[in-house]
Design a protein around this motif. Structure first.
Motif, PDB file in Angstrom:
ATOM      1  N   CYS B 194      -5.910 112.673  22.203  1.00 42.09           N
ATOM      2  CA  CYS B 194      -4.740 111.854  21.847  1.00 42.09           C
ATOM      3  C   CYS B 194      -3.543 112.194  22.742  1.00 42.09           C
ATOM      4  O   CYS B 194      -2.778 111.326  23.144  1.00 42.09           O
ATOM      5  CB  CYS B 194      -4.321 112.094  20.401  1.00 42.09           C
ATOM      6  N   GLY B 195      -3.404 113.538  22.997  1.00 42.82           N
ATOM      7  CA  GLY B 195      -2.229 113.998  23.721  1.00 42.82           C
ATOM      8  C   GLY B 195      -2.223 113.612  25.183  1.00 42.82           C
ATOM      9  O   GLY B 195      -1.235 113.853  25.884  1.00 42.82           O
ATOM     10  N   THR B 196      -3.285 113.016  25.673  1.00 43.10           N
ATOM     11  CA  THR B 196      -3.275 112.589  27.066  1.00 43.10           C
ATOM     12  C   THR B 196      -2.365 111.378  27.269  1.00 43.10           C
ATOM     13  O   THR B 196      -1.763 111.217  28.322  1.00 43.10           O
ATOM     14  CB  THR B 196      -4.715 112.285  27.520  1.00 43.10           C
ATOM     15  N   CYS B 197      -2.291 110.536  26.273  1.00 48.22           N
ATOM     16  CA  CYS B 197      -1.448 109.339  26.400  1.00 48.22           C
ATOM     17  C   CYS B 197      -0.279 109.293  25.421  1.00 48.22           C
ATOM     18  O   CYS B 197       0.708 108.611  25.677  1.00 48.22           O
ATOM     19  CB  CYS B 197      -2.288 108.077  26.193  1.00 48.22           C
ATOM     20  N   HIS B 198      -0.406 109.957  24.294  1.00 48.84           N
ATOM     21  CA  HIS B 198       0.637 109.831  23.259  1.00 48.84           C
ATOM     22  C   HIS B 198       1.443 111.116  23.152  1.00 48.84           C
ATOM     23  O   HIS B 198       0.907 112.137  22.745  1.00 48.84           O
ATOM     24  CB  HIS B 198       0.008 109.507  21.907  1.00 48.84           C
TER      25      HIS B 198
ATOM     26  N   CYS C  99      -2.857 115.932   7.087  1.00 51.02           N
ATOM     27  CA  CYS C  99      -2.407 114.583   7.436  1.00 51.02           C
ATOM     28  C   CYS C  99      -3.462 113.560   7.015  1.00 51.02           C
ATOM     29  O   CYS C  99      -4.599 113.611   7.465  1.00 51.02           O
ATOM     30  CB  CYS C  99      -2.129 114.461   8.926  1.00 51.02           C
ATOM     31  N   PRO C 100      -3.069 112.617   6.160  1.00 42.22           N
ATOM     32  CA  PRO C 100      -4.056 111.641   5.696  1.00 42.22           C
ATOM     33  C   PRO C 100      -4.444 110.630   6.766  1.00 42.22           C
ATOM     34  O   PRO C 100      -5.464 109.978   6.651  1.00 42.22           O
ATOM     35  CB  PRO C 100      -3.362 110.954   4.523  1.00 42.22           C
ATOM     36  N   VAL C 101      -3.632 110.488   7.811  1.00 38.02           N
ATOM     37  CA  VAL C 101      -3.939 109.472   8.816  1.00 38.02           C
ATOM     38  C   VAL C 101      -4.274 110.088  10.171  1.00 38.02           C
ATOM     39  O   VAL C 101      -4.290 109.408  11.173  1.00 38.02           O
ATOM     40  CB  VAL C 101      -2.780 108.464   8.965  1.00 38.02           C
ATOM     41  N   PHE C 102      -4.504 111.370  10.205  1.00 35.86           N
ATOM     42  CA  PHE C 102      -4.870 112.065  11.437  1.00 35.86           C
ATOM     43  C   PHE C 102      -3.844 111.869  12.544  1.00 35.86           C
ATOM     44  O   PHE C 102      -4.184 111.663  13.698  1.00 35.86           O
ATOM     45  CB  PHE C 102      -6.258 111.624  11.930  1.00 35.86           C
ATOM     46  N   ALA C 103      -2.578 111.927  12.150  1.00 36.35           N
ATOM     47  CA  ALA C 103      -1.531 111.824  13.160  1.00 36.35           C
ATOM     48  C   ALA C 103      -1.172 113.185  13.743  1.00 36.35           C
ATOM     49  O   ALA C 103      -0.378 113.272  14.671  1.00 36.35           O
ATOM     50  CB  ALA C 103      -0.290 111.169  12.571  1.00 36.35           C
ATOM     51  N   THR C 104      -1.710 114.256  13.173  1.00 39.73           N
ATOM     52  CA  THR C 104      -1.426 115.595  13.703  1.00 39.73           C
ATOM     53  C   THR C 104      -2.716 116.257  14.147  1.00 39.73           C
ATOM     54  O   THR C 104      -3.082 117.306  13.633  1.00 39.73           O
ATOM     55  CB  THR C 104      -0.752 116.491  12.653  1.00 39.73           C
ATOM     56  N   PRO C 105      -3.425 115.672  15.107  1.00 38.41           N
ATOM     57  CA  PRO C 105      -4.680 116.287  15.525  1.00 38.41           C
ATOM     58  C   PRO C 105      -4.440 117.475  16.445  1.00 38.41           C
ATOM     59  O   PRO C 105      -3.334 117.674  16.950  1.00 38.41           O
ATOM     60  CB  PRO C 105      -5.373 115.161  16.285  1.00 38.41           C
ATOM     61  N   HIS C 106      -5.484 118.248  16.634  1.00 35.00           N
ATOM     62  CA  HIS C 106      -5.416 119.347  17.582  1.00 35.00           C
ATOM     63  C   HIS C 106      -5.956 118.850  18.905  1.00 35.00           C
ATOM     64  O   HIS C 106      -7.025 118.262  18.958  1.00 35.00           O
ATOM     65  CB  HIS C 106      -6.266 120.521  17.082  1.00 35.00           C
ATOM     66  N   SER C 107      -5.209 119.096  19.948  1.00 37.65           N
ATOM     67  CA  SER C 107      -5.659 118.609  21.237  1.00 37.65           C
ATOM     68  C   SER C 107      -6.768 119.506  21.760  1.00 37.65           C
ATOM     69  O   SER C 107      -6.536 120.699  21.994  1.00 37.65           O
ATOM     70  CB  SER C 107      -4.488 118.615  22.222  1.00 37.65           C
ATOM     71  N   PRO C 108      -7.967 118.987  21.961  1.00 40.09           N
ATOM     72  CA  PRO C 108      -9.018 119.834  22.486  1.00 40.09           C
ATOM     73  C   PRO C 108      -8.803 120.177  23.962  1.00 40.09           C
ATOM     74  O   PRO C 108      -9.207 121.235  24.420  1.00 40.09           O
ATOM     75  CB  PRO C 108     -10.291 119.008  22.295  1.00 40.09           C
ATOM     76  N   ALA C 109      -8.136 119.297  24.685  1.00 42.62           N
ATOM     77  CA  ALA C 109      -7.979 119.540  26.119  1.00 42.62           C
ATOM     78  C   ALA C 109      -6.890 120.561  26.410  1.00 42.62           C
ATOM     79  O   ALA C 109      -7.053 121.433  27.258  1.00 42.62           O
ATOM     80  CB  ALA C 109      -7.675 118.230  26.834  1.00 42.62           C
ATOM     81  N   GLU C 110      -5.767 120.462  25.720  1.00 41.55           N
ATOM     82  CA  GLU C 110      -4.656 121.364  26.010  1.00 41.55           C
ATOM     83  C   GLU C 110      -4.492 122.441  24.946  1.00 41.55           C
ATOM     84  O   GLU C 110      -3.629 123.304  25.081  1.00 41.55           O
ATOM     85  CB  GLU C 110      -3.344 120.570  26.128  1.00 41.55           C
TER      86      GLU C 110
END
Lengths: 751, 199, 258
Positions: B194-198, C99-110
């Motif tokens: 997600c953090g790549t674009c948002h 978060c019920p809408v998954f607006a606070t995910p963990h970034s796997p890349a960073e």
């Protein structure tokens, strides 16, 4: 089911449905038609979507920190420090960061105006040709000796131009002034340096090399002289040496932000700092053995302990620490110098440095170097000189007054009577960028650019071991129809002709700056070498200035400093109140930050109060007076009174009250004065009645300061005694640290 | 009150009303989507067809795509660079807006066609660097007059491509090399984050 | 039989990759509380100011704030070392699972905690569950309060909007926001490095707060690279992590006094 619907009903429903559809779709896609206007002619160094960076100089105070401003498509987006500039080495303070909120402030003077002074709102727009004529007439039709220039501490190129102009036409030299220089007591420092070190200049304290620093009221981490440079010095002192952690001791009657970083904060009675310095000197000299130098010979340590409230054990303990330290350093400043005995306090502290033998040594005292194109140190006017100037104005000795970069109506104590003096000056021309108090009390405002739109240079008075001239260039084109004051003066003198035109034989501001930096061409001891002016000027822009490798100079001799007998006389306090009143410059707002919304939103580091003023009172004292947090009190001195909310501050001497300077504007834009629209809900808070009028935010401590000076002519701003009266009203301060006020929490019960 | 409403909904009149509402909402949505795919009104009838047909590269007018986030819209100076040498410029009524704007020294107010919302931080450079051609996303410009948006640029569309290009299959990894697989896995993590674009 | 808790992703497992990717150290011994980081953060990340009243309600949007506590009574009172508090970018973030809408995910890349503004519906569960209290909610459209603008020829113009950073989304009313470790700078540096065919170097870029800090108290970099400056600082003896006992695996190491 069998119920029939008429055709009429069906049509009704269908129409309603169609109408809804039409309305809803009408709202939809239109919003995606944003338009984009590309450059008509794109500068060749610009790429779409990529930033361009410009080096310039910060104008939020006079320290002269170098900036790199990130711009994109002609907008300034972010201020970053210039890593090459020796003053700040890539760092900035909060005020420097928020300078963009000055540039894009919604309250700027957008074009030249003529005003009816009595009714500030009755303004007439002018065009610049008329403005040039007004300035030209003001210069050429006034008797030269009755022209006066009042300038701020930034920027130096304007000061140089006005100095040249004044000399050529026979007008008095320009007067420079600023609230920061008033609270820094620059005149006291340079006078003390002259008396003890034999050279008038600002002493530079090389904190980075010290391992123990004793600060006498100096607020070097906040606004004092060059806060970014001193903060770096402090960090190096604390942590730069991996073997030994640096130690900071602060003598101050209230715990300032600087004192909060001290390992030992020692509260004492205001005005006794100099005595403590002498006593410590005597104790250290005795510990070292040999004869006690003359400077410290006459002081009685027990006496000092009794007067200051610092116990004998504490004094001996600190003297012991100093005696053990390898590179001890003492710094005077802040409220210690803003006393009637400020000069002798500064001398005592400098003599103390002579005693620990650190003159000209790493971690010791130096004389700040002159800037590369400076002939001598021109310190800003002290309050005494301002008082003399005001007297001249009152007696009709000034017919035309030019004001730039300073706001004396807000910054000077009311008791000096600047506002009355202004009334006796027939023509007042302000070059203010923002509609501040002084600007709206002038006849004309011919707005100058904001710092990021302007050319210029700033000499760094102190802050680095090098001699630095920071260069400024515009990073964006001007937002409004403003003109550089230098250009206005050049144009006006050209119109006036004769000796006026000869005084400023420059085509424009850039030509003038090139002329002033021409003496550096070919110098090989600096940050770059260039053989001729075009190359030099472009490097000057690119590097953000020129600095020489040449270091600071060491004071001539420490022996003479020790040989002089120093007596710190008893500090005199005016007024018959029971509390010592200590004003200090707000670390986040500085002298002119109140119109920048993000500086207002920054919590004060110690109290965490935002958007307002407070008076800090010891909780014990407050309890005795029957007042508590957020009570509005009236502070009354012999010179005036202010109303301000109470903050119970645990780290302040019980006999001292302290108040920040920076708020209390009656003009200067919407953020400095009126409340924001969302604040209208303040009325809904139980007991949250507004204090005073909604056109004023906070209170100004200079309203209660009297016209008392120390021996160097600086204002004895900490030399007032005040009374405190309850008003029975409350004003809930917005603080970061507490949630008081949320849905009535913490408020008294309704009666 | 509510009960009455439900009774009304169940009545034939009410049922028809519900059907009409549903149909209205559907047509609204369809119309909205249709609208987003319509080329907007532009300040000048710029023909991509003609210019691309003449052999002008996309990057000549939109050079930013190679270097950074935004390809940029051409400045009027760039138009003029060629058009001042073309006799038709002064006579054609279609080119009059450009001549007027040039004489007045103002730019065109272009209406961008391919847009992503503000909360998406799209950068052209890595997409060009990954070997994508302009027409992969923007369609064949030799066929349109005013630029059109050939597809709905939504997140599903972005992610479909990100996923298909990082899938560990024969197309992306013909030899089944383990190193390439790991590379693809890493890329996939990055390109579906997600953090790549948002941000 | 043993179960590798890391593999099954069990809550409370000490993940082997607990170090994370990006990390920060803050030297409290030299932090002077000057608020330069707060201002720099606000300017970089388009953070709105909320005004006096909302500030009093604790609705300030500071992504980084400086905490100061009192210790003792006059005259032996001390201000505890200034403590800049920002999102700790936890490895096991308490804000994420609620978060019920998954607006606070963990970034796997960073390896950062993300806040996806367009997905956020404003339940504020995450802020409730954050032990560091570093999330802030947009109670109003603070950037477009009409009184911040000027009427120019009948149109409302906001001069302050010229300053907004185009790399960062301007948040609207009703969404949560928090420190991102300046992810826009991370992306920019990675993009630049990639275009030059190399890896991002230590110290090549830094966050806005670290860049401004006059005392250089804040250091930012790769905590999974042992030779980076931030790793070396973080492994000093005086390094502490806040509320470590909650097993949040914070990525910010505080260097205490002494």
């Amino acid at each position: 089911m069998s119920q029939k619907i008429s055709r009429r009903d069906f049509l009704k429903l269908a129409t309603a449905g169609a109408a809804t559809t039409a309305v809803l779709t009408g709202c939809g896609p239109a919003s995606r038609y944003v338009t984009r206007e590309p450059y008509t002619k794109m500068p060749e160094y610009t790429y779409n979507g990529l930033s361009t960076y410009y080096a310039t100089t910060c104008r939020e105070c006079a320290a002269g920190c170098g900036l790199i401003v990130r711009t994109m498509q002609g907008r300034a987006i972010k201020v970053e420090g210039n890593p090459a500039n020796p003053i700040n080495l890539g760092k900035t303070c909060a005020r420097g960061q928020a300078t963009l909120h000055g540039l894009y402030n919604p309250d700027r003077v957008e074009f030249p105006v003529k005003q009816a002074r009595s009714a500030a709102l009755a303004t007439t727009a002018m065009n610049w040709d008329e403005a040039f004529q007004v300035v030209s007439d003001a210069l050429s039709k006034t008797n030269a000796s009755e022209i006066a220039f009042l300038l701020g501490t930034a920027s130096d190129h304007l000061f140089d131009l006005v100095t040249d102009l004044a000399k050529a036409i026979g007008a008095p030299a320009p007067i420079r002034y600023g609230a920061l220089s008033m609270f820094e007591s620059r005149a006291t420092l340079s006078k003390a340096a002259e008396n003890l070190l034999g050279e008038a200049g600002l002493p530079f304290f090389d904190m980075a090399g010290a391992d123990l620093v004793v600060s006498f009221g100096s607020n070097f981490l906040e606004t004092w002289l060059s806060p970014v440079a001193y903060t770096r010095g402090f960090a190096k002192m604390r942590r730069g040496n991996t073997q030994k952690r640096g130690y900071l001791i602060q003598f101050e009657s209230q715990m300032s932000q600087t004192a909060a970083k001290a390992d030992e904060w020692i509260p004492l009675l205001p005005g006794t700092e100099g005595l403590v310095a002498l006593a410590l000197g005597r104790l250290v000299a005795e510990a070292k053995g040999g004869t006690t130098p003359r400077a410290f010979a006459s002081v009685n340590v027990e006496d000092v302990s009794a007067k200051s409230g610092v116990s004998l054990e504490q004094l001996e303990h600190i003297a012991g620490l100093i005696a053990q330290a390898q590179a001890p350093l003492a710094i005077p400043g802040g409220q210690a110098l803003g006393q009637s005995n400020g000069l002798s306090t500064a001398e005592a502290v400098l003599a103390f440095n002579a005693l620990v033998d650190n003159y000209g040594k790493p971690g010791g005292v130096f004389i700040s170097p002159l800037s590369p194109n400076e002939d001598a140190y021109h310190r800003p006017a002290n309050a005494k000189e301002m008082a003399d100037f005001i007297a001249t104005m009152k007696s009709g000795g000034v017919k035309t007054l030019f004001i730039h970069g300073v706001n004396p109506l807000f910054e000077l104590p009311k008791s000096l009577g600047f506002i009355e003096a202004l009334a006796s000056v027939p023509t007042v021309i302000s070059f203010a960028t923002f509609p501040d108090e002084t600007a709206i009390a002038s006849d004309y405002i011919f707005p100058d650019h904001q710092g990021l739109e302007a050319w210029g240079y700033q000499r760094s008075a102190t802050g680095a071991m090098q001699s630095v001239l920071s260069g400024a260039q515009p990073v964006v084109s001007p937002m409004y129809d403003t003109r550089s004051t230098v250009d206005v003066l050049i144009e006006a003198t050209r119109l006036a002709g004769g000796k006026f035109a000869e005084a400023l034989p420059f085509t424009d501001e850039v030509a003038f700056i090139r002329n002033k930096i021409a003496n550096l061409i070919g110098r090989t001891d600096g940050s770059f070498v260039a053989p001729e002016i075009n190359t030099f000027a472009s490097y000057f822009q690119q590097h953000g200035g020129w600095w020489s490798a040449a270091g600071v100079s060491a004071p001539s001799s420490s022996a003479s400093a020790l040989g002089k007998a120093i007596t710190v006389e008893e500090a005199e306090f005016s007024g018959d109140g029971e509390f010592f009143f200590i004003p200090f410059v707000s670390p986040t707002l500085g002298e002119a930050g109140a119109n920048k919304p993000w500086l207002q939103e920054l919590p004060d580091p110690m109290t965490t109060v935002m958007w307002n003023s407070w008076v800090a009172i010891n909780p014990e004292t407050a309890h005795h007076l029957g007042i508590e947090n957020d009570d509005v009190v009236k502070i009354i001195s012999e010179a005036g009174e202010v109303e301000v909310a109470v903050y119970e501050y645990p780290a302040i001497h019980p006999e001292v009250v302290a108040m920040p300077f920076g708020q209390g504007h009656t003009a200067y834009g919407r953020f400095a004065t009126a409340r924001l629209p969302q604040d209208r809900f303040m009325d809904l808070v139980p007991h949250g009645g507004l204090v005073g009028d909604a056109t004023k935010r906070g209170a100004n401590p200079v309203d209660v300061l009297g016209a008392r000076f120390n021996k160097a002519g600086d204002l004895a701003f900490a030399g007032m005694k005040v009374k405190i009266e309850k008003t029975g009203r409350k004003q809930y301060l917005s603080r970061l640290e507490s949630r008081i006020g949320v849905y009535g929490e913490g408020f008294p019960e309704e009666k | 009150m509510i009960r009455k409403f439900f009774e009304w909904v169940l009545s034939p009149m009410g049922r028809i009303a519900v059907v009409i509402t549903v149909m209205s909402l559907f047509s609204l949505a369809a119309y909205g989507v249709y609208q987003t795919q319509q080329p907007p009104e532009q300040p000048i009838q710029f023909t991509h067809k003609l210019h691309v047909g003449l052999g002008i590269q996309c990057l000549y007018c939109h050079p930013g795509a190679l270097r950074g986030p935004s390809p940029g819209l051409p400045t009027i100076n760039k138009c003029w660079g060629c058009h001042q040498q073309i006799a038709k410029t002064q006579t054609s009524p279609l080119l009059k807006p450009m001549v007027d704007a040039m004489n007045a020294g103002v730019g065109f107010m272009w209406v961008p066609v391919a847009q992503v919302p503000d909360f998406v931080h799209f950068t052209h450079r890595p997409h060009v660097a990954a070997g994508l051609n302009c027409e992969n996303c923007h369609g064949d410009m030799t066929k349109v007059t005013i630029a059109e948006n050939p597809q709905v640029m939504n997140m599903g569309w972005c992610l479909n491509c990100h996923k298909s290009r990082t899938e560990d299959n024969f197309q992306n990894n013909p030899t089944g090399d383990a190193g390439v697989s790991a590379q693809l896995e890493k890329k996939r993590t990055k390109l579906t984050d997600c953090g790549t674009c948002h941000y | 039989m043993t179960v590798d808790l890391n593999l099954v992703g069990a809550k409370g497992a000490i993940a082997e990759a607990a170090a994370g990717k990006w990390g920060m150290t803050i030297d409290q011994d030299i932090c002077t509380g000057c608020q330069a980081c707060v201002a720099a953060c606000a300017m970089e990340n388009n953070i709105a100011f909320v005004g006096e009243e909302d500030a009093g309600y604790g609705r300030t949007q500071h992504w980084i704030r400086i905490e100061r506590f009192w210790d003792g009574e006059y005259p032996h009172v001390q201000a505890t070392p200034f403590q800049p508090m920002l999102c700790q970018q936890c490895g096991h973030a308490p804000c994420e699972p609620v978060c019920p809408v998954f607006a606070t995910p963990h970034s796997p890349a960073e390896d950062l905690n993300l806040q996806v503004y367009n997905r956020c519906v404003g339940t504020r569960y995450c802020a409730n569950n954050c032990p560091y209290q570093v999330r802030s909610f947009n109670w109003r459209d603070y950037h477009t309060v009409p009184e911040l603008g000027n009427m120019v020829n009948g149109a409302l113009i906001f001069p302050l909007h010229n300053q907004l950073n185009p790399d960062v989304t301007v948040r609207r009313r009703g969404v949560m926001e928090k420190c991102t470790f300046c992810i826009q700078r991370i992306h920019k540096a990675q993009d630049k490095a990639k275009s030059e065919g190399r890896e991002v170097e230590d110290g090549e870029f830094t966050t806005a707060c670290a860049q401004a800090c006059p005392a250089s108290a804040i250091t930012f970099g790769r905590v999974d690279h042992p030779e980076s400056l931030v790793s070396q600082l973080a492994h000093q003896e005086r390094g502490v992590k806040h509320l470590e006992e909650l097993n949040t695996l914070p990525r910010v190491t505080y260097l205490k006094e002494g």
